[in-house]
Every structure is written in structure tokens, then in C-alpha cells.
Scaffold this motif. Sequence first.
Motif, PDB file in Angstrom:
ATOM      1  N   GLY A 133      43.340  34.473  45.275  1.00 44.70           N
ATOM      2  CA  GLY A 133      43.117  35.857  45.712  1.00 44.70           C
ATOM      3  C   GLY A 133      41.726  36.044  46.290  1.00 44.70           C
ATOM      4  O   GLY A 133      41.547  36.666  47.347  1.00 44.70           O
ATOM      5  N   ILE A 152      41.256  39.130  48.678  1.00 44.12           N
ATOM      6  CA  ILE A 152      42.016  40.184  47.985  1.00 44.12           C
ATOM      7  C   ILE A 152      41.178  40.687  46.818  1.00 44.12           C
ATOM      8  O   ILE A 152      40.669  39.893  46.027  1.00 44.12           O
ATOM      9  N   VAL A 195      43.687  44.045  42.578  1.00 44.84           N
ATOM     10  CA  VAL A 195      44.979  43.820  43.227  1.00 44.84           C
ATOM     11  C   VAL A 195      45.559  42.486  42.753  1.00 44.84           C
ATOM     12  O   VAL A 195      46.739  42.382  42.423  1.00 44.84           O
ATOM     13  N   THR A 196      44.722  41.462  42.679  1.00 44.12           N
ATOM     14  CA  THR A 196      45.170  40.155  42.191  1.00 44.12           C
ATOM     15  C   THR A 196      45.649  40.269  40.746  1.00 44.12           C
ATOM     16  O   THR A 196      46.688  39.716  40.378  1.00 44.12           O
TER      17      THR A 196
END
Length: 142
Positions: free
Chosen positions: A13, A18, A22-23
Motif C-alpha cells: 500500500g 495508498i 485505506v490499506t
Amino acid sequence: MTATAHETVRDAGRALGIPDPVTEAFVRLLRPCVYPCLYEQLPEESRKHAGPAARAGGSAHLPVDVVVPAYVPHLVTVDCAAIPTDVLDIDFPADGHVAILAEITDQDAGFAIHVPAGTETVERRPRETEPDALKPCASFPL
């Protein structure tokens, strides 16, 4: 998910840019899985310890008293003892086999049937009187 796998996903991620939250949300959705494949598709180093863990296609072998509509084809039967249950996050039988039958249509009728070890079974074939029955494809090991 193991700590090592969790870190691998986090690192991937980050490498993709990212954001960590979110990961982390993605990691919470991940579940262990088993990916049955043909022997020839295994990496060379895995082949020496590999053996069939499932059978795809062909007819299902089910107890006499199990009734399933004939039009629902057998997809795969998994040998429960061949699945490493210590990595699963679901209850999975340790012995016998699980037969998966499913119709791949807009109605999605499907069955997962656990047959305990030692249970007498019969080969479930479509009857001639069932015109909607799908003929099974040839069976092959996974």
C-alpha cells in the motif's frame, strides 16, 4: 491474517501511495483462501510435497438421502483433511469431503454439502427423465 502478511500488504500500500487508513480498511476485509490448481501449475519446489486436494467436474458423490435438483451441476469436491485449517478464520471440517454444487445463472442456486469420513455415498448422475439436467464434464484432480 498473519503479521507477516499484514506487513506485506501495508508495504505494498505504501509503495503504491495508498494512505495507511485505506490499506488498514482493506486488510480488515481480507480472508485466507485456498487456491486449487492443476499439478502442472504448481511451482517446481511445491510439487514434491503436493498431492490432490480436490476433484473438479464429474459427478458428485453424495449420501443417498441428500436430495439436490438435477440441474445443479457438481463443481468441485474438496478433501477436508488436505486443507490447512490452522490458517482459516472459519470453521471447516477436519475430515470427509465438501461437495460444492452450483448453478451459474442469474438464480445462483448452490449447495455446499459436508460428507463426514466413512459416510456411504452414491454417484449422483442426472436421470434421463430430467431434461434440464446438465451433463457433467470429465473429472480432473486439483
